[in-house]
Design an enzyme around this catalytic site. Structure first.
Site, mmCIF file in Angstrom:
data_model
loop_
_atom_site.group_PDB
_atom_site.id
_atom_site.type_symbol
_atom_site.label_atom_id
_atom_site.label_comp_id
_atom_site.label_asym_id
_atom_site.label_seq_id
_atom_site.Cartn_x
_atom_site.Cartn_y
_atom_site.Cartn_z
ATOM 1 N N ASP A 96 -17.876 -34.974 -31.467
ATOM 2 C CA ASP A 96 -16.636 -35.184 -30.693
ATOM 3 C C ASP A 96 -15.758 -33.930 -30.786
ATOM 4 O O ASP A 96 -15.214 -33.454 -29.785
ATOM 5 C CB ASP A 96 -15.824 -36.368 -31.247
ATOM 6 C CG ASP A 96 -16.569 -37.690 -31.204
ATOM 7 O OD1 ASP A 96 -16.171 -38.578 -30.447
ATOM 8 O OD2 ASP A 96 -17.573 -37.841 -31.929
ATOM 9 N N THR A 139 -18.745 -43.126 -28.996
ATOM 10 C CA THR A 139 -18.965 -42.559 -30.336
ATOM 11 C C THR A 139 -19.622 -43.575 -31.263
ATOM 12 O O THR A 139 -20.524 -43.238 -32.044
ATOM 13 C CB THR A 139 -17.621 -42.098 -30.949
ATOM 14 O OG1 THR A 139 -17.072 -41.093 -30.094
ATOM 15 C CG2 THR A 139 -17.815 -41.491 -32.334
HETATM 16 N N1 LIG Z 1 -10.353 -50.365 -30.254
HETATM 17 C C1 LIG Z 1 -10.717 -49.136 -29.836
HETATM 18 N N2 LIG Z 1 -10.401 -48.049 -30.595
HETATM 19 C C2 LIG Z 1 -10.757 -46.817 -30.198
HETATM 20 N N3 LIG Z 1 -11.429 -46.543 -29.050
HETATM 21 C C3 LIG Z 1 -11.749 -47.577 -28.279
HETATM 22 C C4 LIG Z 1 -11.420 -48.930 -28.630
HETATM 23 N N4 LIG Z 1 -11.890 -49.727 -27.651
HETATM 24 C C5 LIG Z 1 -12.474 -48.929 -26.752
HETATM 25 N N5 LIG Z 1 -12.395 -47.623 -27.106
HETATM 26 C C6 LIG Z 1 -12.879 -46.454 -26.362
HETATM 27 O O1 LIG Z 1 -13.277 -46.906 -25.078
HETATM 28 C C7 LIG Z 1 -14.690 -46.761 -24.934
HETATM 29 C C8 LIG Z 1 -15.230 -47.984 -24.234
HETATM 30 O O2 LIG Z 1 -15.106 -49.094 -25.096
HETATM 31 P P1 LIG Z 1 -16.311 -50.071 -25.348
HETATM 32 O O3 LIG Z 1 -17.552 -49.295 -25.573
HETATM 33 O O4 LIG Z 1 -15.880 -50.879 -26.530
HETATM 34 O O5 LIG Z 1 -16.373 -50.860 -24.092
HETATM 35 C C9 LIG Z 1 -15.220 -46.617 -26.341
HETATM 36 O O6 LIG Z 1 -16.439 -45.945 -26.336
HETATM 37 C C10 LIG Z 1 -14.104 -45.836 -26.999
HETATM 38 O O7 LIG Z 1 -14.165 -44.473 -26.553
HETATM 39 P P2 LIG Z 1 -14.745 -43.303 -27.554
HETATM 40 O O8 LIG Z 1 -16.141 -43.670 -27.902
HETATM 41 O O9 LIG Z 1 -14.621 -42.100 -26.686
HETATM 42 O O10 LIG Z 1 -13.819 -43.280 -28.715
HETATM 43 MG MG LIG Z 2 -12.933 -42.161 -29.836
HETATM 44 MG MG LIG Z 3 -14.490 -40.161 -27.109
#
Ligand SMILES: Nc1ncnc2c1ncn2[C@@H]1O[C@H](COP(=O)(O)O)[C@@H](O)[C@H]1OP(=O)(O)O
Ligand SMILES: [Mg+2]
Ligand SMILES: [Mg+2]
Ligand SMILES: [Mg+2]
Length: 305
Positions: free
Chosen positions: A49, A120
């Site tokens: 990241d 991630t």
């Molecule tokens: N509670 C959370 N805390 C941090 N990031 C979140 C959260 N919920 C969703 N996200 C971000 O939104 C994206 C889509 O959510 P999900 O996969 O749960 O549907 C995740 O991959 C994450 O992005 P990232 O991976 O870039 O941190």
């Molecule tokens: Mg993130």
């Molecule tokens: Mg991200």
């Protein structure tokens, strides 16, 4: 005639997302992910990241010094290795004609939202096909252009990785547009951030099938490639960098992405980054407002509080 800035920013974003994708693969291959928790165990950051964001922000800001760029991983050290600096704009993309309405937009009028690695949680668990690099280009509060890069996509010619792009007024590229099956309501949603409210919203929409995958980018890909009809997430967990690029690509395709009440988010630089009212995205074949109207009021009230 000089090339309009929006075309150049998109073209550089396509090549930069690919470079960020190769950094993501390198970190995984070396095997030391350097995981840290940001706001808790649901909010991880890895070396991939951090490095991918450095590559993207350094490359874009080197070529476009007046561009406002907001990245998920905060302020980055822009003193990057020369091999992380991308200077070539994607030539295939530049063969397209710029839509009239974006021709005169100046560098300082854009806001670029960068999610260097979306999914991630899935990345750390080895679910690599869910991972995407997201670069969203906003003009006057609205998501207008986007790049969704999949670093682990296997192309039929053996090449690894693919770039999907969309620009409103121009269209999309990098994938085969496919309609989802008629007579069904397949919903894609989170696999790593499930809550009772998320489940309640799914139940209210009576899906015929639920596909749980990681990342906002990968979920919008399910819509673009006909594997799902809607993306539903009744949670404030996503932030603007998660939805800017997916929204622009989906809407350039004819679909719609809003909050769960059916209202578009603002992508102006000064907004609160949180998508507090959740996410609702639909394919062009559905009427978005019909789906938004089926979301129970108590779910919206719970998100508002
Ligand atoms: N509670 C959370 N805390 C941090 N990031 C979140 C959260 N919920 C969703 N996200 C971000 O939104 C994206 C889509 O959510 P999900 O996969 O749960 O549907 C995740 O991959 C994450 O992005 P990232 O991976 O870039 O941190
Ligand atoms: Mg993130
Ligand atoms: Mg991200
Ligand atoms: Mg994300």
């Amino acid at each position: 005639m000089t090339t309009p800035q929006v075309m150049r920013i998109m073209a550089l974003s396509i090549n930069t997302a690919a470079r960020a994708g190769s950094i993501i693969r390198d970190v995984m291959q070396r095997g030391n992910l350097g995981i840290v928790e940001k706001e808790g165990k649901d909010d991880l950051q890895t070396e991939a990241d951090r490095s991918a964001q450095q590559c993207i922000i350094a490359s874009l800001s080197r070529k476009f010094p007046n561009l406002k760029i907001i990245g998920e991983e905060g302020d980055s050290n822009l003193d990057v290795k020369p091999e992380w600096l991308v200077t070539d704009e994607n030539e295939e993309f530049l063969k397209n004609c710029c839509p009239e309405e974006w021709r005169e937009i100046k560098e300082e009028e854009f806001v670029v939202w960068v999610d260097p690695l979306d999914g991630t949680s899935e990345y750390t668990q080895g679910l690599l096909e869910h991972v995407t690099v997201l670069i969203g280009v906003a003009i006057k509060n609205r998501a207008v252009g986007g790049v969704i890069y999949q670093p682990y996509y296997k192309q039929s010619n053996g090449e690894i990785g693919r770039a999907i792009w969309g620009l409103k007024g121009l269209g999309t590229g990098g994938f085969k547009p496919t309609s989802p099956p008629k007579g069904q309501m397949i919903i894609t949603t989170t696999r790593s951030h499930l809550t009772p409210l998320v489940q309640q919203a799914l139940d209210a929409l009576s899906p015929t099938e639920v596909i749980k995958v990681g990342g906002a980018g990968y979920k919008v890909l399910q819509l673009l490639e006909g594997r799902a009809h809607a993306y539903v997430f009744a949670s404030p967990g996503c932030k603007r960098w998660d939805t800017c690029a997916p929204e622009a690509v989906l809407e350039a395709y004819g679909g719609i992405l809003t909050d769960l009440a059916g209202v578009h988010y603002s992508y102006a630089a000064e907004v609160d980054y949180k998508n507090r009212m959740g996410v609702l995205a639909t394919v062009p074949e559905l009427k978005h407002s019909d789906i938004a109207n089926q979301v129970p009021k108590d779910i919206l009230d719970a998100l508002r509080s």
